[in-house]
Enzyme design. Structure first.
Site, PDB file in Angstrom:
ATOM      1  CE  LYS A  99      -3.949  -2.270   2.257  1.00  0.00           C
ATOM      2  NZ  LYS A  99      -5.031  -2.104   3.265  1.00  0.00           N
ATOM      3  CE1 TYR A 110      -9.279  -3.437   0.006  1.00  0.00           C
ATOM      4  CE2 TYR A 110      -8.490  -1.423  -1.015  1.00  0.00           C
ATOM      5  CZ  TYR A 110      -8.252  -2.561  -0.265  1.00  0.00           C
ATOM      6  OH  TYR A 110      -6.988  -2.822   0.219  1.00  0.00           O
ATOM      7  CG  ASN A 160      -3.699  -2.456   6.668  1.00  0.00           C
ATOM      8  OD1 ASN A 160      -3.626  -1.984   5.539  1.00  0.00           O
ATOM      9  ND2 ASN A 160      -4.560  -3.401   6.994  1.00  0.00           N
ATOM     10  CG  HIS A 169      -5.470  -6.350  -0.055  1.00  0.00           C
ATOM     11  ND1 HIS A 169      -6.611  -6.427   0.685  1.00  0.00           N
ATOM     12  CD2 HIS A 169      -5.638  -7.196  -1.108  1.00  0.00           C
ATOM     13  CE1 HIS A 169      -7.455  -7.283   0.091  1.00  0.00           C
ATOM     14  NE2 HIS A 169      -6.880  -7.747  -0.998  1.00  0.00           N
ATOM     15  CD  GLU A 209      -8.682  -9.475  -3.505  1.00  0.00           C
ATOM     16  OE1 GLU A 209      -9.530  -9.198  -2.634  1.00  0.00           O
ATOM     17  OE2 GLU A 209      -7.497  -9.757  -3.228  1.00  0.00           O
TER      18      GLU A 209
HETATM   19  P1  CMP Z   1      -7.398  -4.733   3.566  1.00  0.00           P
HETATM   20  O1  CMP Z   1      -6.973  -6.129   3.813  1.00  0.00           O
HETATM   21  O2  CMP Z   1      -6.736  -4.031   2.431  1.00  0.00           O
HETATM   22  O3  CMP Z   1      -8.977  -4.724   3.308  1.00  0.00           O
HETATM   23  C1  CMP Z   1      -9.763  -3.583   3.573  1.00  0.00           C
HETATM   24  C2  CMP Z   1      -9.046  -2.546   4.357  1.00  0.00           C
HETATM   25  O4  CMP Z   1      -9.872  -1.611   5.035  1.00  0.00           O
HETATM   26  C3  CMP Z   1      -8.241  -3.191   5.458  1.00  0.00           C
HETATM   27  O5  CMP Z   1      -7.142  -3.875   4.884  1.00  0.00           O
HETATM   28  C4  CMP Z   1      -7.921  -2.005   6.344  1.00  0.00           C
HETATM   29  O6  CMP Z   1      -6.750  -1.321   5.945  1.00  0.00           O
HETATM   30  C5  CMP Z   1      -9.105  -1.060   6.110  1.00  0.00           C
HETATM   31  N1  CMP Z   1      -9.936  -0.932   7.317  1.00  0.00           N
HETATM   32  C6  CMP Z   1     -10.153   0.194   8.002  1.00  0.00           C
HETATM   33  N2  CMP Z   1     -10.958  -0.015   9.052  1.00  0.00           N
HETATM   34  C7  CMP Z   1     -11.255  -1.340   9.035  1.00  0.00           C
HETATM   35  C8  CMP Z   1     -12.051  -2.195   9.864  1.00  0.00           C
HETATM   36  N3  CMP Z   1     -12.708  -1.720  10.943  1.00  0.00           N
HETATM   37  N4  CMP Z   1     -12.127  -3.506   9.540  1.00  0.00           N
HETATM   38  C9  CMP Z   1     -11.493  -4.004   8.465  1.00  0.00           C
HETATM   39  N5  CMP Z   1     -10.733  -3.240   7.631  1.00  0.00           N
HETATM   40  C10 CMP Z   1     -10.618  -1.937   7.919  1.00  0.00           C
END
Ligand code: CMP
Length: 142
Positions: A10, A50, A113, A116, A127
């Site tokens: 990311k 997403y 974070n 992904h 995906e």
């Molecule tokens: P990712 O695995 O990329 O999938 C969706 C993303 O939404 C997740 O990582 C997080 O970075 C973001 N996100 C933010 N808030 C939440 C939440 N409460 N639960 C899950 N994903 C979240």
């Protein structure tokens, strides 16, 4: 079984200049990179990728973060690649991620974070097809 999964490094981790460190973890775990592209996602890219989260309260922040800078997207292949990549990543919230995982080491918050990874075989296929044409994923060398 040998599986394929998608990994996205990311914008936060790309900006930290740790693409190589993250790739080294994939390789050390026996995951092979079959295709990769660096891309500045458009709003439409991020919303489409997403779409499953479109009703979640964090959706707008997620789209805005994912379009804030370039991402590095790769197809990984290997034994149990989907679960293996998720183990390497650690929990979605870096505060809950096990020590030594990518998120524990490189991520700062649940929104930013670092990586992904696909969460199931079904989503991995969706995906991969979202970002890669058939001619952009190389066959295994051996
Ligand atoms: P990712 O695995 O990329 O999938 C969706 C993303 O939404 C997740 O990582 C997080 O970075 C973001 N996100 C933010 N808030 C939440 C939440 N409460 N639960 C899950 N994903 C979240």
């Amino acid at each position: 079984a040998i599986e394929r999964t998608i990994s996205i490094i990311k914008p936060d981790a790309v900006a930290k200049n740790v693409i190589g460190q993250i790739y080294a973890r994939f390789e050390a775990a026996g995951l092979t990179i079959l295709g990769a592209k660096m891309k500045q996602l458009t709003k439409a890219d991020a919303e489409g990728f997403y779409a499953v989260h479109s009703e979640r309260p964090f959706f707008n922040d997620l789209v805005s973060f994912m379009t804030s800078g370039p991402v590095m997207i790769q197809v990984l292949e290997g034994e149990d690649a989907i679960a293996k990549n998720r183990e390497l990543m650690g929990a979605t919230n870096p505060a809950e991620a096990d020590a030594g995982t990518i998120r524990a080491d490189f991520a700062q918050s649940i929104d930013e974070n670092a990586v992904h990874g696909s969460d199931s075989a079904e989503n991995a296929k969706i995906e991969i097809d979202f970002f890669f044409g058939e001619d952009e994923v190389c066959p295994r060398l051996r």
